[in-house]
Design a protein around this motif. Structure first.
Motif, short mmCIF file in Angstrom:
data_model
loop_
_atom_site.label_atom_id
_atom_site.label_comp_id
_atom_site.label_asym_id
_atom_site.label_seq_id
_atom_site.Cartn_x
_atom_site.Cartn_y
_atom_site.Cartn_z
N GLU A 339 -11.90 -2.71 14.24
CA GLU A 339 -12.22 -2.98 12.85
C GLU A 339 -11.78 -1.81 11.97
O GLU A 339 -11.86 -0.65 12.39
CB GLU A 339 -13.74 -3.17 12.75
N ASN A 340 -11.33 -2.15 10.76
CA ASN A 340 -10.95 -1.08 9.84
C ASN A 340 -12.19 -0.39 9.26
O ASN A 340 -13.31 -0.83 9.50
CB ASN A 340 -10.02 -1.60 8.73
N HIS A 341 -11.95 0.66 8.49
CA HIS A 341 -13.07 1.46 8.00
C HIS A 341 -13.45 1.01 6.59
O HIS A 341 -12.99 1.57 5.59
CB HIS A 341 -12.70 2.95 8.00
N PRO A 353 -10.62 2.14 -8.13
CA PRO A 353 -9.16 2.19 -8.34
C PRO A 353 -8.35 2.57 -7.11
O PRO A 353 -7.15 2.28 -7.05
CB PRO A 353 -9.00 3.23 -9.46
N LEU A 354 -8.97 3.22 -6.11
CA LEU A 354 -8.23 3.62 -4.91
C LEU A 354 -8.53 2.72 -3.71
O LEU A 354 -8.02 2.97 -2.61
CB LEU A 354 -8.56 5.07 -4.56
N PHE A 355 -9.35 1.68 -3.88
CA PHE A 355 -9.77 0.85 -2.75
C PHE A 355 -8.57 0.21 -2.05
O PHE A 355 -8.44 0.29 -0.82
CB PHE A 355 -10.75 -0.22 -3.21
N ARG A 356 -7.72 -0.44 -2.79
CA ARG A 356 -6.59 -1.13 -2.17
C ARG A 356 -5.68 -0.15 -1.42
O ARG A 356 -5.29 -0.40 -0.28
CB ARG A 356 -5.80 -1.90 -3.23
N GLU A 357 -5.36 0.96 -2.06
CA GLU A 357 -4.46 1.93 -1.45
C GLU A 357 -5.06 2.53 -0.18
O GLU A 357 -4.38 2.66 0.85
CB GLU A 357 -4.17 3.04 -2.46
N GLN A 358 -6.33 2.90 -0.23
CA GLN A 358 -6.95 3.54 0.93
C GLN A 358 -7.15 2.56 2.08
O GLN A 358 -6.98 2.91 3.25
CB GLN A 358 -8.25 4.21 0.50
N CYS A 359 -7.49 1.31 1.76
CA CYS A 359 -7.60 0.29 2.81
C CYS A 359 -6.25 0.02 3.45
O CYS A 359 -6.14 -0.12 4.67
CB CYS A 359 -8.18 -1.00 2.25
N GLU A 360 -5.22 -0.08 2.63
CA GLU A 360 -3.88 -0.35 3.16
C GLU A 360 -3.45 0.75 4.12
O GLU A 360 -2.87 0.48 5.18
CB GLU A 360 -2.88 -0.46 2.01
N GLN A 361 -3.75 2.01 3.78
CA GLN A 361 -3.40 3.12 4.66
C GLN A 361 -4.15 3.03 5.98
O GLN A 361 -3.56 3.18 7.06
CB GLN A 361 -3.72 4.45 3.97
N VAL A 362 -5.46 2.78 5.92
CA VAL A 362 -6.26 2.68 7.14
C VAL A 362 -5.76 1.54 8.02
O VAL A 362 -5.60 1.69 9.24
CB VAL A 362 -7.75 2.49 6.81
N ASN A 363 -5.50 0.39 7.43
CA ASN A 363 -5.01 -0.76 8.20
C ASN A 363 -3.69 -0.45 8.88
O ASN A 363 -3.48 -0.77 10.05
CB ASN A 363 -4.84 -1.98 7.28
#
Length: 458
Positions: A339-341, A353-363
C-alpha cells in the motif's frame, strides 16, 4: 543487511551501517560543526534516551573512504521522513517519504576520505500532505540501510521482470534501464541469464547524460511456478559489456517467481486456476525496542508468528515496507498487499497543493522498487480517504491509472470505510472494506459482511 541475496558481483558495494555522528539542529543551514552524539544506522532516534519524543531536524554524519577515483552512487533504503543529502558539504539531493528508497549519483569522486551528511526532518509541516499526525507513530532517523556503490559512467539503473503465462508456457518480459552520465556516446552490450537460459538483449548506443531502455521477452522452459506452498525463486542476472573492448563494466541480479494473479468470477486466482483465500494481518513497522527500524531477526519472528496463527497474507498498512521483509515474504510464500503512504485523509487534506505530486512520487517509487517481488499480489492506495466524494474520486482515478500504467500484471485495490456512500469501487479490481465490529461498533460481524456484499454492487 541490504537484501537476502547478493545483487552484484562486478559492482563494488559497501553497506554504511554502524555508528554515525548525530546532532539535533534548529535549521538546515549552516550544517553543524560539532556532533555530540553517535547513533546506529539504521535506527530511529527515539530509541536514544535523550530523544524519546523528539520531533524536529537532525544531522547525521559519516566519513567514508573511496578506494578508487570515479563515480559513486549512494542509495538510502528509507529516511524518516524528509532527507537532504550532502557530499563533502555540497547538497546532492532531497527526498520526501520515509518508506521508499532513493538514490543519488555523484561523479568525479577522488580517492580517499569523504564526508556524507544527511539532514533528517520528521516534523509535521505545511509542505507535507502525507506525513501528518496519525494513529500510528512516525519515527525520525535513517531507519533503513544506506549503501555506497562504485559504478562505471555507464551503468544499470534498474531491472524489471514480469512473468507471462501463455498457453501453459512461461515467458519473462525483461526491461533494463541503462544510464550514461559521461560526456561521450557509449555503445554497450546487454547479456542475461535466468534459470538455465542465457540470452543477449542486443547492443545499444547511449547518448551522453541520457538513459535508454532495452526490452526483451524470454521463453523459459521447465518452470517451477511460485506458490505459497512452494515459493520457488529464480535469479535473473544482467551484465553490461563495453562493446569496444568486451570489458564487463556492470551487473545486477534480481529475483523473480513465476506466477500470475487474476481476478475472475468474483475470486482471486493464482497461476490461472487456484483460488486464493486471503487470511492475514495488517502490519505496521513498529516495535517497542527498535521503533520502525526492524532488524532481520524480528522480521522473521513476525512472519513466523503469522504463519503459526494460520495466516498466509500481510497488508503493509499504510506504507511500502522494507525490502528485507518483502524478500522474506518471497522466500516463505506469503501473499502481500502493498500500500502507498496515504491514509485517513479528508477531502480538505487531499486538496493540499502538494498532495498529487507527493502521492505520484510515492506510487512511482513503490512500484519501480518492488515490482519484481512475486509475493506482492496487489497494489493498494489511499486507505480510508475521501472516496465518497466526486473530487476524491478523481484523485483515486488518477492514482490507480498511474499504477496500472506502470504494472498491468497485478490487480489494484484500496480499503474503504465509506460503506454504502462509496463512489470508487468501479475503479478497482478487488473491492476491500475496513469494518470494525466489536471495536468501533457493536454490529454483528456476519450481518455486517452480508451488508458489505450488497454495498459493492449498489
Amino acid at each position: 543487511m541490504i537484501r537476502t541475496f547478493d545483487q552484484h558481483t562486478i559492482r563494488q558495494i559497501k553497506e554504511l551501517s554502524g555508528l554515525w555522528e548525530f546532532q539535533p539542529i534548529k535549521k538546515v543551514q549552516p550544517l553543524p560543526e560539532e556532533y555530540n552524539y553517535q547513533l546506529p544506522v539504521p535506527s530511529c532516534w527515539e530509541m536514544h534516551p535523550d530523544f524519546l519524543t523528539y520531533r524536529g531536524l537532525a544531522a547525521f554524519r559519516k566519513k567514508v573512504n573511496i578506494d578508487q577515483a570515479g563515480t559513486i552512487q549512494l542509495e538510502f533504503k528509507g529516511v524518516s521522513h524528509t532527507a537532504i543529502v550532502y557530499f563533502d558539504g555540497v547538497e546532492k539531493t532531497t527526498h520526501y517519504n520515509a518508506y521508499t528508497p532513493f538514490k543519488v549519483v555523484i561523479p568525479n569522486v577522488s580517492k580517499g576520505e569523504h564526508e556524507v551528511v544527511v539532514v533528517v526532518d520528521n516534523r509535521f509541516i505545511e509542505n507535507s500532505s502525507l506525513h501528518i499526525p496519525n494513529d500510528y507513530y512516525t519515527y525520525g532517523g535513517i531507519i533503513r540501510p544506506v549503501v555506497l556503490e562504485e559504478v562505471s559512467e555507464v551503468f544499470i539503473n534498474r531491472i524489471e521482470c514480469i512473468p507471462i503465462k501463455e498457453q501453459d508456457q512461461w515467458f519473462l518480459d525483461v526491461s533494463v534501464w541503462i544510464q550514461n552520465i559521461s560526456a561521450y556516446q557509449r555503445k554497450v552490450l546487454v547479456k542475461g541469464s535466468v534459470a538455465s537460459r542465457t540470452f543477449d538483449m542486443d547492443s545499444v548506443q547511449v547518448d551522453p547524460t541520457r538513459e535508454v531502455i532495452l526490452k526483451s521477452r524470454i521463453f523459459i522452459e521447465n518452470v517451477v511456478e511460485w506458490t505459497p506452498s512452494q515459493p520457488t525463486l529464480y535469479h535473473v542476472t544482467i551484465q553490461l559489456v563495453e562493446a569496444d573492448n568486451d570489458d564487463m563494466i556492470d551487473d545486477q541480479v534480481e529475483r523473480v517467481g513465476f506466477r500470475t494473479i487474476t481476478t475472475e468470477n468474483e475470486a482471486i486466482q493464482l497461476n490461472g486456476g487456484e483460488k486464493v483465500l486471503i487470511k492475514g494481518f495488517n502490519r505496521h513497522e513498529d516495535h517497542p525496542t527498535v521503533g520502525a527500524s526492524i532488524p532481520f531477526s524480528l522480521i522473521v519472528k513476525d512472519l513466523e508468528l503469522i504463519r503459526d496463527m494460520g495466516g498466509n497474507a500481510i497488508r503493509t498498512s499504510h506504507y511500502p515496507n522494507d525490502e528485507l521483509f518483502l524478500d522474506l515474504c518471497d522466500e516463505m510464500g506469503f501473499l502481500v498487499w502493498e500500500e502507498n503512504h496515504a491514509r485517513g485523509l479528508s477531502l480538505e487534506r487531499m486538496q493540499h497543493p502538494l498532495f498529487r505530486e507527493q502521492c505520484e512520487q510515492v506510487n512511482k517509487e513503490m512500484v519501480e522498487n518492488h515490482i519484481n517481488h512475486p509475493s506482492i499480489i496487489m497494489w493498494g492506495i489511499l486507505n480510508e480517504c475521501a472516496s465518497n466524494t466526486e473530487e476524491g474520486r478523481e484523485m483515486y482515478k488518477e492514482q490507480l491509472e498511474q499504477i496500472r500504467a506502470m504494472d498491468q500484471s497485478r490487480p489494484l485495490t484500496f480499503a474503504s470505510h465509506q460503506r454504502d456512500k462509496e463512489l470508487c469501487f468501479d475503479l478497482v479490481d478487488i473491492v476491500s472494506f475496513n469494518l470494525y465490529p466489536g471495536w468501533y461498533t457493536d454490529e454483528n460481524p456476519s450481518e455486517l459482511a452480508d451488508q458489505a456484499r450488497r454495498w459493492q454492487i449498489s
